[in-house]
Design a protein around this motif. Structure first.
Motif, PDB file in Angstrom:
ATOM      1  N   ASP A 418       0.843  -1.213   0.000  1.00 48.18           N
ATOM      2  CA  ASP A 418       0.000   0.000   0.000  1.00 48.18           C
ATOM      3  C   ASP A 418       0.870   1.252   0.000  1.00 48.18           C
ATOM      4  O   ASP A 418       0.603   2.212  -0.737  1.00 48.18           O
ATOM      5  CB  ASP A 418      -0.910   0.026   1.242  1.00 48.18           C
ATOM      6  CG  ASP A 418      -2.051  -0.985   1.144  1.00 48.18           C
ATOM      7  OD1 ASP A 418      -2.314  -1.471   0.028  1.00 48.18           O
ATOM      8  OD2 ASP A 418      -2.660  -1.284   2.193  1.00 48.18           O
ATOM      9  N   ARG A 423      -1.360   3.998  -1.805  1.00 47.71           N
ATOM     10  CA  ARG A 423      -2.768   3.676  -1.540  1.00 47.71           C
ATOM     11  C   ARG A 423      -3.087   3.930  -0.075  1.00 47.71           C
ATOM     12  O   ARG A 423      -2.393   3.450   0.812  1.00 47.71           O
ATOM     13  CB  ARG A 423      -2.979   2.194  -1.887  1.00 47.71           C
ATOM     14  CG  ARG A 423      -4.366   1.690  -1.657  1.00 47.71           C
ATOM     15  CD  ARG A 423      -4.545   0.274  -2.241  1.00 47.71           C
ATOM     16  NE  ARG A 423      -5.831  -0.244  -1.809  1.00 47.71           N
ATOM     17  CZ  ARG A 423      -5.979  -1.088  -0.799  1.00 47.71           C
ATOM     18  NH1 ARG A 423      -4.926  -1.528  -0.134  1.00 47.71           N
ATOM     19  NH2 ARG A 423      -7.185  -1.495  -0.453  1.00 47.71           N
ATOM     20  N   SER A 425      -5.015   3.146   3.067  1.00 45.61           N
ATOM     21  CA  SER A 425      -5.826   2.063   3.619  1.00 45.61           C
ATOM     22  C   SER A 425      -6.051   2.366   5.099  1.00 45.61           C
ATOM     23  O   SER A 425      -5.426   3.281   5.647  1.00 45.61           O
ATOM     24  CB  SER A 425      -5.091   0.728   3.456  1.00 45.61           C
ATOM     25  OG  SER A 425      -3.873   0.783   4.170  1.00 45.61           O
TER      26      SER A 425
END
Ligand SMILES: Cc1cc2nc3c(=O)[nH]c(=O)nc-3n(C[C@H](O)[C@H](O)[C@H](O)COP(=O)(O)OP(=O)(O)OC[C@H]3O[C@@H](n4cnc5c(N)ncnc54)[C@H](O)[C@@H]3O)c2cc1C
Length: 482
Positions: A418, A423, A425
């Motif tokens: 991630d 990303r 999360s």
């Protein structure tokens, strides 16, 4: 309070000799690595390689990263390199306790991450469940048993430790976790030792595995997904290379867009990590397989993992063929953060462990140990994994598991991917992932500080008193554990 004592009817000298005789023939090698199912070793990298993602380290961290990267994008070209063989380090030689906790226990999690403990416990449980699902999905044969663990108090602990365990029981209940309080009699009905005074049975958040089989099976799965793995290939240097990264090894360079470092207790490739992690040696042993009659003397029908609750704790469990694995207690730091093969053998620690074994289970005085070994764990001052990125987010790393990485490594793998992908999360938004532990001081203060801390922890285990040195470390948020 009492220190460990000789079983009734035997003199101290005879007890000492019995525990020494029991290790005399032990093979100084990890029991798990001696299996007939050891995979063929892979080639060394002898030419330059190109890939999308290069992972340094073929333990659970590296292998889960490789597998998850392929699951997320099967087209991604992934290479793993290891300076030894997959599973040869901590991942193939640990106790096999696969616990959901990401924070080295909920108590430590509360102390350090109270604001997000609910979320971390939830992420930890989800991670363990996802490991279980992957074991099923890929048919991973690793003797997985989700039997839970019992934290056990004994007569050798200060009475205040039992009170602390009850508090932990209440805390876990308040977090809606499935736990059972076992009084002395109930504890002895589960596993019988005359030393037990009570136990906290965490029924659903821990499993046991054969650690080496797990590592080797993860290697198989990664290769089936198309990952290329090179063994006996040490990364000696990492640097930016155009818009990517170049990882140098003795006989070839891997050029990649992104890299992950999962090198655990070995000297980190990135200098910036070195201050946050020290290698500490942990030792364990296994007995010969117990016969049904021998097992009957101690019960253990539900095959839980067990761990006592001192600072210097023992962990123990049954293997698939009913040996007892018995480890922990000493956590040895060697000057200069030295990691070397000689340190995997420490007869004086094995002798201590053997003595404690027979004090715990005097009814097993006809048992001997067949294997004894040690391995390095990557200790951080917060006792749990920490994360980071480097080289403009082209490199991610995760180290510092402090002896509780069998499950947490998979969480680290998904989190690093991630971080590399940018990303957001639930995990990457936590302070747990974003913050770093306090650094260790350089030598000689590092060595002196760790020895003083070990001495103080031992003193607390014997007297129940936390001295000024430990209270000062508490105030600073510094600690030492295994
Ligand atoms: C004796 C012992 C008992 C333990 N018991 C438990 C337990 O019961 N439960 C639990 O949760 N945890 C336990 N642990 C800790 C657990 O084993 C680790 O946290 C976990 O295995 C870490 O996995 P890893 O992949 O990060 O590290 P490792 O398995 O150590 O893998 C790192 C790999 O990186 C490679 N490497 C290092 N440097 C380089 C380089 N420069 N180039 C190429 N390759 C490199 C190494 O060869 C190694 O294979 C124990 C550890 C030990 C030693």
């Amino acid at each position: 309070m009492s220190e460990y004592s000789s079983p009734p009817g035997r003199t101290a000298g005879a007890s000492e000799q019995l525990s020494l005789d029991a290790i005399a023939d032990a093979e100084p090698y990890p029991y798990w690595l001696e299996s007939a199912e050891v995979p063929e070793s892979n080639p060394t990298l002898v030419r330059d390689e190109h890939c999308d993602l290069c992972i340094v380290g073929g333990g659970y961290t590296g292998l889960w990263t490789a597998i998850t990267a392929k699951e997320r994008d099967p087209e991604r070209d992934v290479v793993v390199i290891d300076k030894g063989e997959v599973g040869g380090a901590a991942s193939g030689r640990n106790g096999g306790f696969m616990e959901s906790s990401l924070t080295h226990g909920v108590g430590n999690g509360m102390d350090r991450h109270a604001d997000e403990i609910d979320i971390l416990e939830e992420l930890g449980l989800r991670n363990l469940n996802e490991i279980e699902a992957a074991i099923e999905r890929y048919g991973i044969d690793c003797d997985y048993e989700r039997n839970g663990v019992i934290d056990v108090a004994t007569t050798s602990h200060p009475p205040s430790y039992l009170d602390g365990l009850r508090e932990e029981h209440d805390l876990l209940r308040s977090l809606d976790q499935k736990v059972e309080w076992l009084d002395c009699e109930q504890m002895r009905a589960e596993v019988d030792s005359p030393t037990y005074t009570g136990g906290l049975f965490r029924t659903s958040r821990a499993a046991l595995v054969d650690p080496a089989k797990l590592a080797w099976e993860l290697k198989r799965v990664a290769e089936e997904l198309g990952v290329r793995i090179y063994e006996h290939t040490k990364a000696t240097d990492i640097d930016k290379d155009g818009s990517g990264v170049a990882i140098r090894t003795p006989l070839g360079t891997v050029r990649c867009s992104k890299a992950v470092l999962g090198t655990n207790a070995d000297k980190p490739l990135l200098k910036r990590i070195r201050q946050y992690m020290v290698p500490v040696y942990d030792y364990c042993m296994v007995t010969e397989p117990l016969s049904d009659e021998q097992l009957g003397r101690i019960g253990w029908a539900r095959r839980q993992g067990l761990s006592d609750i001192t600072n210097q704790f023992h962990y123990y469990r049954l293997t698939a063929d009913n040996r007892i694995l018995w480890g922990g207690y000493d956590a040895i730091y060697y000057w200069g953060s030295n990691v070397s093969i000689e340190q995997e053998s420490r007869p004086e620690t094995w002798a201590t462990l053997s003595r404690h074994f027979f004090e715990t289970f005097p009814q097993l005085d006809d048992i001997t140990f067949t294997h004894a070994w040690g391995g390095a764990i990557d200790t951080s001052t917060r006792f749990s994994v920490f994360f980071g990125t480097a080289m403009s987010d082209r490199v991610a790393y995760a180290v510092g598991y402090t002896g509780l990485g069998v499950a947490a490594t998979r969480f680290a793998a998904t989190t690093m991917l991630d971080l590399l992908a940018g990303r957001k999360s639930i995990a990457t938004k936590t302070d747990f992932v974003q913050s770093k532990p306090l650094p260790f001081p350089p030598e000689p203060f590092r060595f002196i500080g760790i020895q003083a801390t070990r001495w103080s922890l031992d003193h607390e285990d014997k007297t129940g008193k936390r001295n000024t040195w430990l209270r000062t470390l508490d105030r600073l948020g510094l600690g030492f554990d295994s």
